[in-house]
Design a protein around this motif. Structure first.
Motif, PDB file in Angstrom:
ATOM      1  N   ALA A   9       0.834  -1.202   0.000  1.00 56.46           N
ATOM      2  CA  ALA A   9       0.000   0.000   0.000  1.00 56.46           C
ATOM      3  C   ALA A   9       0.867   1.249   0.000  1.00 56.46           C
ATOM      4  N   HIS A  10       1.958   1.215   0.777  1.00 56.01           N
ATOM      5  CA  HIS A  10       2.863   2.368   0.843  1.00 56.01           C
ATOM      6  C   HIS A  10       3.521   2.631  -0.501  1.00 56.01           C
ATOM      7  N   SER A  11       3.777   1.545  -1.279  1.00 54.62           N
ATOM      8  CA  SER A  11       4.497   1.681  -2.538  1.00 54.62           C
ATOM      9  C   SER A  11       3.570   1.855  -3.729  1.00 54.62           C
ATOM     10  N   ASP A  47       0.649  -9.705  -9.666  1.00 49.03           N
ATOM     11  CA  ASP A  47      -0.547  -9.087  -9.080  1.00 49.03           C
ATOM     12  C   ASP A  47      -0.259  -8.657  -7.646  1.00 49.03           C
ATOM     13  N   LEU A  48       0.463  -9.497  -6.924  1.00 49.48           N
ATOM     14  CA  LEU A  48       0.800  -9.161  -5.544  1.00 49.48           C
ATOM     15  C   LEU A  48       1.734  -7.960  -5.483  1.00 49.48           C
ATOM     16  N   LEU A  49       2.458  -7.710  -6.531  1.00 52.20           N
ATOM     17  CA  LEU A  49       3.311  -6.528  -6.613  1.00 52.20           C
ATOM     18  C   LEU A  49       2.552  -5.337  -7.187  1.00 52.20           C
ATOM     19  N   LEU A 195      10.793  -6.337  -2.890  1.00 51.63           N
ATOM     20  CA  LEU A 195      10.309  -4.973  -2.662  1.00 51.63           C
ATOM     21  C   LEU A 195      11.385  -4.104  -2.012  1.00 51.63           C
ATOM     22  N   SER A 196      12.227  -4.694  -1.184  1.00 50.91           N
ATOM     23  CA  SER A 196      13.326  -3.940  -0.578  1.00 50.91           C
ATOM     24  C   SER A 196      14.288  -3.439  -1.647  1.00 50.91           C
ATOM     25  N   LEU A 197      14.553  -4.297  -2.632  1.00 52.76           N
ATOM     26  CA  LEU A 197      15.409  -3.886  -3.744  1.00 52.76           C
ATOM     27  C   LEU A 197      14.761  -2.746  -4.524  1.00 52.76           C
ATOM     28  N   VAL A 198      13.463  -2.894  -4.824  1.00 57.41           N
ATOM     29  CA  VAL A 198      12.741  -1.872  -5.585  1.00 57.41           C
ATOM     30  C   VAL A 198      12.756  -0.543  -4.831  1.00 57.41           C
TER      31      VAL A 198
END
Length: 214
Positions: A9-11, A47-49, A195-198
């Protein structure tokens, strides 16, 4: 550590989505290039991303053949009936122009993180790597044949032995491997790491933009 849901949600505001008013792609901070076998769950993973962008080939094929685009995006029999012909049509388009679908995929890009969820050939990876050097992350989604069978996969001649399914099986060094055999906790942990990498790349991209503006 924040949950995947809260981090997603934050991203959300940074993830790419199709927008009719965005005519020229904005430069990305990261290009995530996903690939995987049928029923490996790559669409579910992307989808989860937050966004799934396997659509360009199916959309163009549906428009050219007057078919139901939404049904082609699904996992049902409708898509399977047209899969072999769609593969042949896609190969024809790529022979005419190897970057045809790659350009379709980014035509309306408006966010700094691009998720390309359905890379199938080395030419797909080569096009993005050439256009966006140092920004691409190649992600392979893998599942066992047993898991894929439980999801409805059955070997189909002309589909599962075609380049569209086998073109990235060998000779490709993936930056990230995601195992998707049905364990949600394991999948969530892998996605949090991605997600940490992104996020780190996005932060670096934002800092560079600020310095440029100054």
């Amino acid at each position: 550590m924040a949950s995947l849901q809260s981090r997603r949600a934050h991203s959300e505001h940074v993830l790419m989505k199709n927008t009719s008013h965005a005519m020229t792609p904005a430069p990305p901070s990261t290009v995530l290039l996903f690939s995987g076998k049928r029923k490996s769950g790559k669409d579910h993973v992307t989808d989860l991303l937050q966004h799934r962008l396997s659509a360009p080939l199916k959309l163009q094929y549906a428009q050219d053949h007057n078919l139901d685009y939404e049904e082609l995006l699904g996992c049902g029999q409708y898509k399977e009936e047209y899969r072999a012909d769609m593969i042949r049509w896609g190969e024809m388009k790529r022979r005419q122009d190897s970057g045809f679908f790659c350009r379709l995929a980014i035509r309306h890009a408006a966010r700094p993180v691009w998720i390309i969820s359905d890379c199938r050939r080395r030419s797909d990876l080569q096009w993005f790597r050439q256009e966006f050097p140092d920004l691409c992350v190649c992600v392979r989604v893998e599942a066992s044949e047993q898991t894929r069978s439980q999801r409805g996969w059955r070997f189909t001649a002309g589909v599962d032995d075609a380049e569209s399914e086998c073109g990235l099986d060998e000779g490709v060094e993936f930056d990230w491997i995601i195992r998707n055999d049905g364990d949600d906790d394991v999948l969530e942990k892998q996605l949090e790491e991605l997600l940490s990498l992104v996020t780190s790349r996005l932060d670096s991209h934002t800092l560079t933009d600020v310095k440029t503006q100054q």
